[in-house]
Scaffold this active site. Structure first.
Site, short mmCIF file in Angstrom:
data_model
loop_
_atom_site.label_atom_id
_atom_site.label_comp_id
_atom_site.label_asym_id
_atom_site.label_seq_id
_atom_site.Cartn_x
_atom_site.Cartn_y
_atom_site.Cartn_z
N PHE A 1 -4.53 -10.76 -4.42
CA PHE A 1 -4.00 -9.72 -4.45
C PHE A 1 -2.68 -9.46 -5.51
CE2 PHE A 1 0.02 -8.95 -2.28
CZ PHE A 1 0.28 -9.94 -1.58
N LYS A 2 -2.02 -10.46 -5.70
CA LYS A 2 -0.72 -10.56 -6.30
C LYS A 2 -1.07 -9.99 -7.76
CE LYS A 2 1.78 -13.27 -3.26
NZ LYS A 2 0.88 -13.93 -2.24
N ASP A 3 -2.37 -10.21 -8.18
CA ASP A 3 -2.45 -9.81 -9.73
C ASP A 3 -2.33 -8.18 -10.07
OD1 ASP A 3 -3.59 -12.07 -11.06
OD2 ASP A 3 -5.38 -11.96 -10.01
#
Ligand SMILES: *Cc1c(COP(=O)(O)O)cnc(C)c1O
Length: 461
Positions: A110-112
């Protein structure tokens, strides 16, 4: 929008300060002086927007003086064009529960979603101000890869990523260490994630060093990441809401992702509860269930991105719990640093439990959840997402429940294999990574050695 620090709310900052500095000079975290609260009518008018258009609406009030609406619009479109889903995220149904898949970006976590935006924010800032910077960031595995992908090849910036040596998964490391662009540097620190994070914090605090290299940070305390993450809570709410209360179960480490959800609630989104789902590194579970925020030593688990004992973003909640009292927040944070703990009083616990519940899952329970979900629904959850899913059973909360799936299972093949005997494969376009040559250096857990390493590598091209 104006910003203040949790440790001194008399001084105002612009979004540009907040984004580039990451941490306030007084050691506090930045928060908006006031948050825009949406009315029911306003929420309704946002409810039919696609992900990108919604992101523009939600983010713009936070950054208004940093760029124009049109510039933000271009950046959002560019940032999310690299995702494998048109609407960035995907919602799937498992029985009565919904899974919000957040891992369809370039590095499968999810960090993208926040990091792609940050990379383009930097590009905008550097061009406008004719500057150069060095981003230095600590990672428990996923932040590093996402930051590298967002920054690789960008002009006038380098990125240095500190990961704990031999404590990230092979796929996580390969996604970082096989990137060939000349502005990317991987450092394996002989220590754990908290050691890496402490090194980065000390480098920031060493003003002579941090100023000399124009240091900037993209750790999960960076406010720009929080606002980018708040968007998917809005998007999901609009997709799923019915008459039942809506709850989000959030696999949590640094309290960044779940804080973004809490921010969306502060902005008027009618969310019932957030479940702070932890692995056996359960400082946040102990804090939220018993009022005992006390760091213990970090255990290695099969959900390494949550192997954290100091939940940096928690300070933002502490500030709220103490009615925005900056002196009190400073006192508490100093106490945590000195004594390693903060005992939360009963009245503050009542406040916390209005918004948050918490759980902790053992290694065995995580593997069992992966297996049960696979047997029942033919879906493979990664260990982090499994913690979110399994936590729902533990709290037994009525309503419309959504689990955040934070990583693709192929990032953690050992755990998947152990649980269900399946080899979880990378998406085709990323398979080549496993065969690429790696590039990283091992450095001891020592501040001056790490600083020296960074100084030697910096050259502007
Ligand atoms: C970073 C990460 C988390 C924890 O997110 P926080 O914002 O630190 O709470 C959970 N799952 C995965 C896969 C992650 O990469």
């Amino acid at each position: 929008m104006k910003y203040i620090s949790t440790r001194d709310n008399s001084k105002e900052y612009s979004f540009e300060d907040v984004f580039i500095k990451g941490l306030a000079d007084d050691g506090g975290l930045f928060i908006p002086k006031e948050v825009k609260k949406y009315s029911t009518e306003e929420l309704k008018s946002l409810s039919s927007l696609g992900y990108q258009d919604l992101a523009k609406e939600i983010i713009y009030p936070f950054i208004g003086d940093f760029m124009t609406v049109n510039e933000l619009s271009d950046i959002v479109d560019k940032s999310y064009s690299v995702f494998r889903k048109d609407n960035v995220v995907d919602l799937i149904k498992l029985g009565d529960t919904k899974i919000l898949e957040l891992f369809h970006g370039p590095t499968l976590a999810f960090k993208d979603i926040a990091m792609q935006l940050l990379g383009n924010f930097y590009e905008h800032y550097l061009k406008k101000n004719n500057k150069n910077i060095n981003v230095v960031v600590a990672t428990s595995g996923d932040t590093g890869a996402a930051a590298i992908d967002a920054i690789k090849g960008k002009k006038n910036m380098n990125i240095f990523v500190l990961h704990p040596h031999e404590k990230v998964s092979l796929v996580q490391r390969k996604l970082m260490s096989t990137v060939k662009e000349k502005n990317v540097f991987n450092i394996a620190i002989e220590g754990n994630f908290d050691d890496c994070q402490n090194l980065v914090k000390s480098m920031f605090a060493d003003k002579e060093f941090s100023n000399s290299i124009n240091m900037s940070g993209v750790n999960s305390i960076n406010w720009a990441r929080i606002i980018a993450q708040a968007v998917y809570y809005f998007y999901t709410y609009f997709q799923v809401h019915d008459k039942r209360p809506i709850n989000f179960s959030v696999p949590t480490g640094n309290f960044g992702d779940v804080y973004a959800g809490y921010l969306s609630k502060k902005m008027g989104l009618p969310i019932n509860k957030f479940i702070v789902a932890t692995n056996k590194n359960d400082i946040l579970h102990r804090a939220i269930s018993n009022g005992n925020y006390e760091a213990e030593s970090v255990s290695e688990t099969n959900s390494p991105s949550m192997d954290i004992q100091i939940a940096s973003n928690f300070e933002r909640l502490i500030y709220d719990l103490n009615d925005c009292d900056d002196d009190e927040t400073t006192k508490i944070m100093h106490g945590i640093k000195k004594k390693g703990k903060y005992i939360i009083s009963k009245d503050k616990m009542e406040k916390i439990n209005k918004d948050f519940l918490s759980t902790s899952m053992s290694e065995k329970e995580i593997l069992k959840t992966i297996k049960e979900v696979h047997t029942k629904y033919d879906i493979v959850l990664d260990p982090h997402s499994a913690i979110g899913f399994g936590s729902l059973d533990k709290v037994n909360l009525e309503g419309n429940n959504i689990v955040l799936a934070t990583a693709h299972p192929c990032k953690f093949p050992e755990a998947i294999d152990k649980s269900i005997g399946i080899k979880s494969e990378l998406p085709d376009e990323l398979k080549y990574v496993m065969g690429e040559k790696e590039n990283y250096d091992i450095v001891s857990n020592n501040l001056s050695k790490t600083q020296q390493y960074i100084k030697e590598k910096i050259k502007w091209n």
